[in-house]
Design an enzyme around this catalytic site. Structure first.
Site, PDB file in Angstrom:
ATOM      1  N   THR A 233       0.886  -1.184   0.000  1.00 43.91           N
ATOM      2  CA  THR A 233       0.000   0.000   0.000  1.00 43.91           C
ATOM      3  C   THR A 233       0.913   1.221   0.000  1.00 43.91           C
ATOM      4  OG1 THR A 233      -0.093  -0.246   2.417  1.00 43.91           O
ATOM      5  CG2 THR A 233      -2.005  -0.993   1.170  1.00 43.91           C
TER       6      THR A 233
ATOM      7  N   GLU B  83      -0.437  -6.530  10.647  1.00 38.32           N
ATOM      8  CA  GLU B  83       0.836  -7.144  11.072  1.00 38.32           C
ATOM      9  C   GLU B  83       1.633  -6.154  11.908  1.00 38.32           C
ATOM     10  OE1 GLU B  83       3.892  -6.025   9.857  1.00 38.32           O
ATOM     11  OE2 GLU B  83       3.177  -4.608   8.356  1.00 38.32           O
ATOM     12  N   PHE B  84       2.424  -6.709  12.834  1.00 30.14           N
ATOM     13  CA  PHE B  84       3.286  -5.863  13.667  1.00 30.14           C
ATOM     14  C   PHE B  84       4.720  -6.391  13.576  1.00 30.14           C
ATOM     15  CE2 PHE B  84      -0.984  -5.758  15.501  1.00 30.14           C
ATOM     16  CZ  PHE B  84      -1.238  -4.391  15.469  1.00 30.14           C
TER      17      PHE B  84
ATOM     18  N   ASN C 146       2.154   2.391  15.115  1.00 30.84           N
ATOM     19  CA  ASN C 146       3.324   2.905  14.395  1.00 30.84           C
ATOM     20  C   ASN C 146       3.551   4.391  14.687  1.00 30.84           C
ATOM     21  OD1 ASN C 146       4.069   0.499  13.314  1.00 30.84           O
ATOM     22  ND2 ASN C 146       3.705   1.029  11.180  1.00 30.84           N
TER      23      ASN C 146
ATOM     24  N   GLY D 162      13.201   5.783   9.783  1.00 29.16           N
ATOM     25  CA  GLY D 162      12.843   5.606   8.372  1.00 29.16           C
ATOM     26  C   GLY D 162      12.269   4.222   8.151  1.00 29.16           C
TER      27      GLY D 162
ATOM     28  N   CYS E 241       7.735   1.679   6.549  1.00 31.95           N
ATOM     29  CA  CYS E 241       6.448   1.818   7.252  1.00 31.95           C
ATOM     30  C   CYS E 241       6.243   3.152   7.952  1.00 31.95           C
ATOM     31  CB  CYS E 241       6.306   0.686   8.268  1.00 31.95           C
ATOM     32  SG  CYS E 241       6.489  -0.924   7.515  1.00 31.95           S
TER      33      CYS E 241
ATOM     34  N   ARG F 185      14.638   1.459   1.716  1.00 33.93           N
ATOM     35  CA  ARG F 185      13.487   2.349   1.545  1.00 33.93           C
ATOM     36  C   ARG F 185      13.409   3.384   2.669  1.00 33.93           C
ATOM     37  NH1 ARG F 185       8.718  -1.825   0.768  1.00 33.93           N
ATOM     38  NH2 ARG F 185      10.126  -3.056   2.065  1.00 33.93           N
TER      39      ARG F 185
HETATM   40  C1  UGA Z   1       7.924  -1.015  12.091  1.00 28.27           C
HETATM   41  C2  UGA Z   1       7.266  -1.420  13.417  1.00 28.27           C
HETATM   42  O1  UGA Z   1       8.252  -1.512  14.444  1.00 28.27           O
HETATM   43  C3  UGA Z   1       6.551  -2.757  13.278  1.00 28.27           C
HETATM   44  O2  UGA Z   1       5.880  -3.079  14.495  1.00 28.27           O
HETATM   45  C4  UGA Z   1       5.537  -2.658  12.129  1.00 28.27           C
HETATM   46  O3  UGA Z   1       4.857  -3.874  11.925  1.00 28.27           O
HETATM   47  C5  UGA Z   1       6.271  -2.284  10.848  1.00 28.27           C
HETATM   48  O4  UGA Z   1       6.933  -1.021  11.039  1.00 28.27           O
HETATM   49  C6  UGA Z   1       5.246  -2.191   9.756  1.00 28.27           C
HETATM   50  O5  UGA Z   1       4.369  -1.322   9.838  1.00 28.27           O
HETATM   51  O6  UGA Z   1       5.232  -3.043   8.868  1.00 28.27           O
HETATM   52  P1  UGA Z   1      10.204  -1.626  10.817  1.00 28.27           P
HETATM   53  O7  UGA Z   1       9.807  -0.627   9.784  1.00 28.27           O
HETATM   54  O8  UGA Z   1      10.713  -2.947  10.363  1.00 28.27           O
HETATM   55  O9  UGA Z   1       8.962  -1.952  11.806  1.00 28.27           O
HETATM   56  O10 UGA Z   1      11.353  -0.944  11.665  1.00 28.27           O
HETATM   57  P2  UGA Z   1      11.596  -0.518  13.189  1.00 28.27           P
HETATM   58  O11 UGA Z   1      12.398  -1.526  13.888  1.00 28.27           O
HETATM   59  O12 UGA Z   1      10.340  -0.110  13.835  1.00 28.27           O
HETATM   60  O13 UGA Z   1      12.510   0.786  12.967  1.00 28.27           O
HETATM   61  C7  UGA Z   1      11.997   1.945  12.305  1.00 28.27           C
HETATM   62  C8  UGA Z   1      13.032   3.048  12.324  1.00 28.27           C
HETATM   63  O14 UGA Z   1      13.244   3.535  13.647  1.00 28.27           O
HETATM   64  C9  UGA Z   1      14.411   2.619  11.808  1.00 28.27           C
HETATM   65  O15 UGA Z   1      14.945   3.639  11.023  1.00 28.27           O
HETATM   66  C10 UGA Z   1      15.208   2.423  13.095  1.00 28.27           C
HETATM   67  O16 UGA Z   1      16.585   2.573  12.931  1.00 28.27           O
HETATM   68  C11 UGA Z   1      14.625   3.516  13.968  1.00 28.27           C
HETATM   69  N1  UGA Z   1      14.777   3.265  15.419  1.00 28.27           N
HETATM   70  C12 UGA Z   1      14.135   2.222  16.010  1.00 28.27           C
HETATM   71  C13 UGA Z   1      15.557   4.120  16.181  1.00 28.27           C
HETATM   72  O17 UGA Z   1      16.158   5.096  15.660  1.00 28.27           O
HETATM   73  N2  UGA Z   1      15.675   3.907  17.520  1.00 28.27           N
HETATM   74  C14 UGA Z   1      15.032   2.872  18.137  1.00 28.27           C
HETATM   75  O18 UGA Z   1      15.154   2.744  19.389  1.00 28.27           O
HETATM   76  C15 UGA Z   1      14.257   2.004  17.366  1.00 28.27           C
END
Ligand code: UGA
Length: 426
Positions: A87, A147-148, A204, A253, A256, A324
């Site tokens: 999406t 999904e999470f 999110n 970033g 999601c 991405r």
């Molecule tokens: C995120 C959510 O965590 C999931 O629960 C969700 O299912 C998913 O999006 C989705 O909607 O499909 P994801 O995009 O894989 O998962 O990545 P995250 O681990 O959440 O990290 C997102 C961003 O935050 C990254 O750039 C990461 O480096 C940053 N981040 C994360 C931080 O800068 N500090 C943190 O403590 C955690």
């Protein structure tokens, strides 16, 4: 055991299919990309995702996981079909539902009598109803089951979730979908479709808010001479706050958060609410890219024109090959625009590829990236970087500053090798 069709083999669809097969269900996964399907049939995984290869191999070996081209082929014998198609962000910031609608249209007349269709894609609130309208099948129930999954730990997140959310007005369809997770120990939350869809966006957006909040506190720490790492520990022991998702960084970033936070802004706006808080969260994040770029500029002597910057890390976070909406790429674009030359290394990117800005020299080795560099910056938290030898780096580059955008490196070791270590909020 339930017969499942999974439409779309991106990281959500493939993880969902492989994990449901692991839990004992009979799973057929469909994709429109023939080459991808051929590779998957051979057990080749197109993405970097921990344990996914193991589970796909297991399903193929046991014979309860298969891959086919096209949704029609997958759904003909299924009891439950999962829509796991992208999406993407539309031009106005809203989520583009066209892949979901196309998939629903394709399977509408082929679904067996009283099959259930499940939306796993992150879709605007109200999309369950849109799918129902496209299907035009009164016997088919549509369920929202967001999904999470985090990239990099998607399999573990699927098999050990904090909760499973099922949104449906029909109790028996909700129970059928909830039962698929029988072997998974998790709280199952049954609600109406709009609430299920909202839970996904709210979760999110809340996590993105935590991240922008801690990055803002990091900026305050820099101003007042505090150390954000200690501040996080002190905050995190408060059970109401918790210590997770408070790691400061170069901005958030991925595929999601940026897309979903903008989509929620739009959803709220259309619902008559101006979500200023969320708009601020997004602004703080964009400013974080600028703040890190400024740190690199200062480290380069005040101007980036003609300077060489070594970048460690291109992916949006560690343990994925996904570029991405990567903060690293956003910062690299700013560096290039300011006239810098960028030499980058990432463990999962061995050559220029879509997503890496033109002009970036992609190096095969972390040390190579530092050759003749004026500044080194760490933008993804790959563990491997922690163990690299600062003395080797010192011999490679004339610059003596490392801008550690993830507070990853051991400051004392880098100071010892003659570097000034600039972190985030310390
Ligand atoms: C995120 C959510 O965590 C999931 O629960 C969700 O299912 C998913 O999006 C989705 O909607 O499909 P994801 O995009 O894989 O998962 O990545 P995250 O681990 O959440 O990290 C997102 C961003 O935050 C990254 O750039 C990461 O480096 C940053 N981040 C994360 C931080 O800068 N500090 C943190 O403590 C955690």
């Amino acid at each position: 055991m339930t017969r499942l069709a999974i439409i779309g083999t991106g990281y959500v669809g493939l993880t969902t299919g492989a994990c449901f097969a692991h839990l004992g269900h009979e799973v057929v996964c469909a994709d429109i990309d023939e080459r991808k399907v051929e590779r998957l049939q051979r057990g080749e995984i197109p993405i970097v995702e921990h344990r996914l290869d193991e589970l796909v191999a297991e399903g193929l070996r046991k014979g309860n996981l298969s891959f086919v081209v096209g949704a029609a082929e997958a759904v003909k014998d299924c009891e439950i079909a999962f829509l796991c198609v992208p999406t993407p962000q539309g031009e106005d910031g809203s989520a583009d539902l066209s892949y979901v609608e196309t998939a629903a249209r394709e399977i509408a007349s082929l679904l067996p009598y009283e099959a259930i269709v499940v939306n796993k894609s992150t879709v605007p609130v109200g999309s369950t109803k849109v799918v129902e309208r496209v299907l035009k099948r009164p016997d088919v129930r549509v369920v929202s089951n967001p999904e999470f999954l985090r990239e990099g730990s998607a399999v573990d997140d699927f098999l050990r979730p904090d909760r499973v959310v099922v949104g449906c007005d029909d109790r028996s369809a909700a129970i059928a979908v909830g039962n698929l997770y029988d072997k998974v120990r998790a709280q199952i939350i049954v609600t109406d479709p709009a609430s299920a869809e909202t839970i996904k966006y709210a979760a999110n957006a809340f996590l993105a808010t935590k991240l922008s909040f801690i990055n803002a506190i990091a900026a305050v720490c820099e101003g007042v001479g505090a150390d954000v790492n200690d501040v996080v520990v002190g905050m995190g022991y408060d059970k109401r706050i918790g210590s997770e998702f408070l790691r400061p960084g170069p901005g958030w970033g991925g595929s999601c958060f940026p897309k979903d936070s903008r989509a929620l802004l739009k959803i709220a706006n259309e619902a008559g609410y101006r979500f200023d808080l969320l708009a601020g969260v997004i602004t703080v994040n964009d400013e974080q890219f600028d703040r890190v770029t400024d740190k690199i500029r200062v480290a380069a002597g005040g101007s980036l024109e003609g300077k060489t910057v070594a970048v460690w890390g291109l992916t949006f976070k560690a343990r994925t090959d996904d570029l991405r909406d990567s903060p690293s790429i956003s910062i690299i674009n700013r560096l290039l625009a300011a006239g810098a030359t960028v030499q980058a290394f990432d463990p999962t990117v061995d050559a220029p590829k879509p997503g890496v800005p033109a002009g970036v020299a992609v190096c095969a080795d972390a040390y190579d990236a530092t050759k003749d560099a004026d500044v080194l910056t760490v933008l993804t938290e790959w563990d491997d970087f922690r163990w690299l030898d600062p003395k080797v780096v010192a011999a490679n580059m004339p610059g003596r500053t490392v801008v550690d955008g993830r507070n990853l490196l051991e400051r004392a070791a880098w100071n010892h090798a003659g570097f000034t270590h600039l972190g985030i909020g310390r």
